[in-house]
Enzyme design. Structure first.
Site, PDB file in Angstrom:
ATOM      1  N   PHE A 229       1.093  -1.236  -0.200  1.00  0.00           N
ATOM      2  CA  PHE A 229      -0.035   0.025   0.203  1.00  0.00           C
ATOM      3  C   PHE A 229       0.939   1.226   0.002  1.00  0.00           C
ATOM      4  CE2 PHE A 229      -2.254  -3.322   2.357  1.00  0.00           C
ATOM      5  CZ  PHE A 229      -3.295  -3.629   1.759  1.00  0.00           C
ATOM      6  N   ASP A 251       0.953  -1.091  -4.900  1.00  0.00           N
ATOM      7  CA  ASP A 251      -0.192  -0.311  -4.768  1.00  0.00           C
ATOM      8  C   ASP A 251      -1.235  -0.614  -5.807  1.00  0.00           C
ATOM      9  OD1 ASP A 251      -1.048   2.112  -2.394  1.00  0.00           O
ATOM     10  OD2 ASP A 251      -2.159   2.218  -4.436  1.00  0.00           O
ATOM     11  N   SER A 252      -2.550  -0.754  -5.558  1.00  0.00           N
ATOM     12  CA  SER A 252      -3.462  -0.687  -6.704  1.00  0.00           C
ATOM     13  C   SER A 252      -3.801   0.366  -7.452  1.00  0.00           C
ATOM     14  CB  SER A 252      -4.841  -1.317  -5.962  1.00  0.00           C
ATOM     15  OG  SER A 252      -5.297  -0.438  -5.015  1.00  0.00           O
ATOM     16  N   CYS A 340      -5.094   2.876   9.949  1.00  0.00           N
ATOM     17  CA  CYS A 340      -5.582   4.378  10.127  1.00  0.00           C
ATOM     18  C   CYS A 340      -6.958   4.669  10.696  1.00  0.00           C
ATOM     19  CB  CYS A 340      -4.898   5.149   9.061  1.00  0.00           C
ATOM     20  SG  CYS A 340      -5.893   4.552   7.628  1.00  0.00           S
TER      21      CYS A 340
END
Length: 399
Positions: A229, A251-252, A340
């Site tokens: 990520f 990351d996508s 988060c």
């Protein structure tokens, strides 16, 4: 004299301890006329004064408190003092080249966030009452910064979060004042980044991980590092600059990966840090199947839950990525992992990581536990201000 809100007997416990929110089910009555967004006086069931805040009958957070002094005028002087206090606090606690200057409730300015990226300000207004004062707050903050010879060349609004709909407001983004180039270059921990305040996620860059990114550097010298990520490459580039042998960031988001590649080139780290657009949930099993092992694995996922209703599914997600990551960390290597999400609280996050370790027969030796950077202060009794949990573990084969 504004409208007066009276709480039910036994309610308002949170604000009496220092919190900032009053919910719709805590209110017994509202006497007097008002419009949504107006300042109202709040009193306890017995008439004891509790302070002033702005009201919005559309929101479940019915009142957001501004002051405990019912005699306090909510005017220019009030906001100037709040902003001066916020800026002085940042000067004492963080590198202010890029930082969050205003963090809503934690700075006693509920519903507004202001980030500074070099000479650009990004504003996120999330509550109807505070939205009325947005332009005033921006102007006064620019004048406060000018006293320290910081000349702001532009202000951009990123009030495009879905939460505005719950306040009865439209989602908006655009310039406050004159137009300017919305890509800005910043430096954090010695690493340079391009930040796109117009199209980047949230306000353009995640400042809350500033010192957590610095914390992983000491583990990365001569290491093979995986950054999951990676977003625009921030953890990956800290690892590469700290002397890693190789870094793979995943990351996508295609746009995020493109920005990460640019950031690597900006720092002359393109030979060390490589980036791949892929779904982490798919990529981790692939790496395991291929027999890949890493000295350091970093998990910095987006919030898997933004409400209590989806916590159960979020637990599955956090457990899955941590379990997979532990399987590809070398014996004695390190795992940096975080959440988060405010709703994935410390106890639940810790328990979930423990379950993942037990499932793959790994022993975790805690190196340190951290939270968000000090420019995102945690106001006790305003639980919503505490959201980032960050662990570093040494991962050891069961012995």
């Amino acid at each position: 004299m504004g409208a007066v809100v009276t709480l039910k007997k036994g309610k308002g416990i949170t604000i009496k301890k220092g919190g900032m929110w009053i919910y719709d089910n805590e209110i017994a009555s509202v006497a007097g006329s008002f419009k949504n967004g107006d300042i109202v006086i709040v009193q306890d069931f017995d008439g004891y004064p509790l302070g002033k805040g702005f009201i919005n009958q559309i929101s479940k957070i019915r009142i957001r408190m501004l002051t405990r002094d019912i005699g306090q005028d909510i005017d220019n002087t009030f906001f100037i003092k709040r902003l001066e206090n916020a800026w002085e606090y940042r000067k004492k606690t963080v590198d202010t080249d890029s930082c969050r200057i205003v963090f809503g409730e934690a700075d006693y300015l509920p519903g507004i966030v202001i980030d500074k990226f070099a000479d650009i300000l990004v504003v996120q207004s999330l509550a109807l009452g505070m939205d009325r004062y947005k332009d005033l707050i921006v102007q006064e903050l620019k004048e406060i910064l000018a006293r320290d010879d910081i000349n702001i060349r532009g202000v951009y609004e990123r009030s495009d979060a879905k939460v505005r709909l719950q306040e009865g407001m439209e989602r908006v983004k655009g310039f406050i004042g004159g137009e300017f180039d919305t890509e800005v270059q910043i430096v954090e921990n010695g690493v340079k980044y391009y930040v796109d305040v117009k199209e980047g996620q949230k306000t353009g860059f995640f400042l809350d991980q500033k010192y957590n990114r610095n914390a992983i550097r000491k583990l990365c010298k001569d290491a093979k590092v995986l950054d999951c990520f990676t977003h625009t490459g921030s953890f990956a580039l800290n690892a590469a600059q700290a002397g890693a042998k190789s870094v793979l960031g995943i990351d996508s988001s295609g746009s995020g990966i493109a920005q990460a590649v640019r950031n690597a080139e900006l720092n002359g780290l393109q030979g060390v840090a490589e980036f791949e657009c892929a779904d982490v949930f798919d990529k981790l099993p692939e790496l395991e199947e291929a027999g890949e092992k890493f000295d350091v694995v970093i998990l910095d996922p987006p919030a898997f839950t933004k409400s209590r209703n989806s916590v159960k599914n979020a637990v599955k997600g956090y457990r899955e990525i941590n379990l997979r990551a532990m399987k590809i960390v070398k014996d004695g290597g390190f795992l940096a992992t975080c959440s988060c999400s405010h709703f994935m609280d410390y106890e639940l996050f810790t328990k979930t990581i423990g379950q993942a370790a037990a499932n793959v027969h790994k022993v975790l030796r805690q190196v340190e536990f951290r939270t968000q950077a000090p420019d995102h202060p945690i106001l006790w009794e305003a639980g919503e201000s505490y959201y980032l949990k960050f662990y570093i573990f040494q991962v050891i084969e069961g012995k």
